[in-house]
Design an enzyme around this catalytic site. Structure first.
Site, PDB file in Angstrom:
ATOM      1  N   LYS A  11       0.836  -1.210   0.000  1.00 36.63           N
ATOM      2  CA  LYS A  11       0.000   0.000   0.000  1.00 36.63           C
ATOM      3  C   LYS A  11       0.870   1.260   0.000  1.00 36.63           C
ATOM      4  CE  LYS A  11      -2.022  -1.160   3.924  1.00 36.63           C
ATOM      5  NZ  LYS A  11      -1.362  -2.453   4.227  1.00 36.63           N
TER       6      LYS A  11
ATOM      7  N   ARG B 119     -10.131   0.502   8.131  1.00 35.49           N
ATOM      8  CA  ARG B 119      -9.659  -0.839   8.485  1.00 35.49           C
ATOM      9  C   ARG B 119     -10.706  -1.631   9.232  1.00 35.49           C
ATOM     10  NH1 ARG B 119      -3.809   0.051   8.507  1.00 35.49           N
ATOM     11  NH2 ARG B 119      -2.739  -1.796   9.179  1.00 35.49           N
TER      12      ARG B 119
ATOM     13  N   ARG C 297      11.691  -5.279   5.064  1.00 42.36           N
ATOM     14  CA  ARG C 297      11.453  -3.853   4.758  1.00 42.36           C
ATOM     15  C   ARG C 297      12.334  -2.928   5.585  1.00 42.36           C
ATOM     16  NH1 ARG C 297       5.548  -1.859   5.452  1.00 42.36           N
ATOM     17  NH2 ARG C 297       5.793  -3.005   7.388  1.00 42.36           N
TER      18      ARG C 297
ATOM     19  N   ARG D 271      10.760  -0.833  11.303  1.00 36.79           N
ATOM     20  CA  ARG D 271       9.640  -0.619  12.227  1.00 36.79           C
ATOM     21  C   ARG D 271       9.649  -1.650  13.346  1.00 36.79           C
ATOM     22  NH1 ARG D 271       4.531   0.099   8.264  1.00 36.79           N
ATOM     23  NH2 ARG D 271       3.606  -1.174   9.891  1.00 36.79           N
TER      24      ARG D 271
ATOM     25  N   ARG E 135      -0.860  -8.887  13.255  1.00 38.31           N
ATOM     26  CA  ARG E 135      -1.371  -7.900  12.291  1.00 38.31           C
ATOM     27  C   ARG E 135      -2.188  -8.583  11.201  1.00 38.31           C
ATOM     28  NH1 ARG E 135       4.162  -5.186  10.912  1.00 38.31           N
ATOM     29  NH2 ARG E 135       3.000  -4.175   9.230  1.00 38.31           N
TER      30      ARG E 135
END
Ligand code: AP5
Ligand code: MG
Length: 215
Positions: free
Chosen positions: A13, A88, A127, A161, A172
């Site tokens: 996203k 969400r 990431r 993160r 998640r």
């Protein structure tokens, strides 16, 4: 043009929102980024959100809707927005349906980025992000052109993160399937849902999104 990018953690996203910002002059509204800023600044909202985010659960609808409500009043949103990570929950989607007409805005498309769960853990755990400009990279799928230097701003400082570890990613993903996936049916009913193959390479996903939002 106002669009929603809908998809699980690591679907791409944020990556696609930044590409669309450049290509179409739209503004990325990432509730995840807004909440991380609030945590970093130590504001009331940040203090309430910190533990919830670290556990991989969803921050309360009340907080997130309040953040978006305020953000939509800024003049830059008139250029058009890409909602990244919002809504969400069904309650957030219903709140957005009420907020948009109040702000004289409307929704053009909801793009679902479909990716298998197995791929997401790899995406998220590899990431890293430029600490200066926020450009996103991946250990294997998106490298910097020069090692250790951000392509976008030349910074040599990168961050990972705290919620990008295998255990939190599982929470998640569970939150996504339980609370967010019902939005696929919600937006299908409104006729605004388009689905793209989020497992394709980054350029191909961009092409599919562009095709979907032009239709
Ligand atoms: P948020 O920041 O929104 O995280 P998320 O939804 O879990 O999604 P990510 O940011 O992890 O993934 P992404 O889809 O942006 O993928 P990316 O482009 O980086 O939310 C974080 C937390 O905040 C939530 O858990 C919750 O606590 C809270 N929160 C936020 N919004 C909320 C809301 N509305 N309500 C309640 N709570 C909320 O890509 C991932 C990696 O893959 C990158 O390294 C990238 O380079 C790579 N990649 C991208 N696309 C491809 C591709 N096509 N092929 C190969 N690699 C790719
Ligand atoms: Mg993101």
């Amino acid at each position: 043009m106002n669009i929603i990018l809908l998809g699980p953690p690591g679907a791409g996203k944020g990556t696609q929102a930044r590409i669309l910002e450049e290509g179409y002059g739209l503004v990325q509204l990432s509730t995840g980024d807004m909440l991380r800023s609030a945590v970093a600044s130590g504001s009331d909202i940040g203090r309430q959100a910190k533990e919830v985010m670290e556990a991989g659960q969803l921050v309360s609808d009340e907080i997130v809707i309040g953040v978006i409500d305020e953000r939509l009043d800024a003049p830059d949103t008139k250029k058009g927005v890409i909602f990244d990570g919002f809504p969400r929950t069904v309650a957030q989607a219903e709140a957005l349906d009420k907020l948009l007409p109040q702000k004289r805005l409307s929704l053009n498309a909801v793009v679902e980025m479909a990716v298998d769960d197995d791929l997401l853990v790899d995406r998220v755990s590899g990431r890293y992000t430029c600490a200066m400009c926020g450009e996103g990279y991946h250990d294997r799928h998106k490298l910097t052109k020069e090692e250790g230097v951000c392509d976008n701003c030349g910074s040599r400082s990168f961050t990972r993160r705290p919620d990008d570890n295998a255990e939190t990613v599982k929470s998640r993903l569970a939150a996504y399937h339980e609370q967010t996936a019902p939005l696929i049916a919600y937006y299908a009913r409104s006729g605004k849902l388009k689905t793209v193959d989020g497992m394709a390479d980054i350029d191909e996903v961009t092409r599919q999104i562009e095709h979907a939002i032009r239709r």
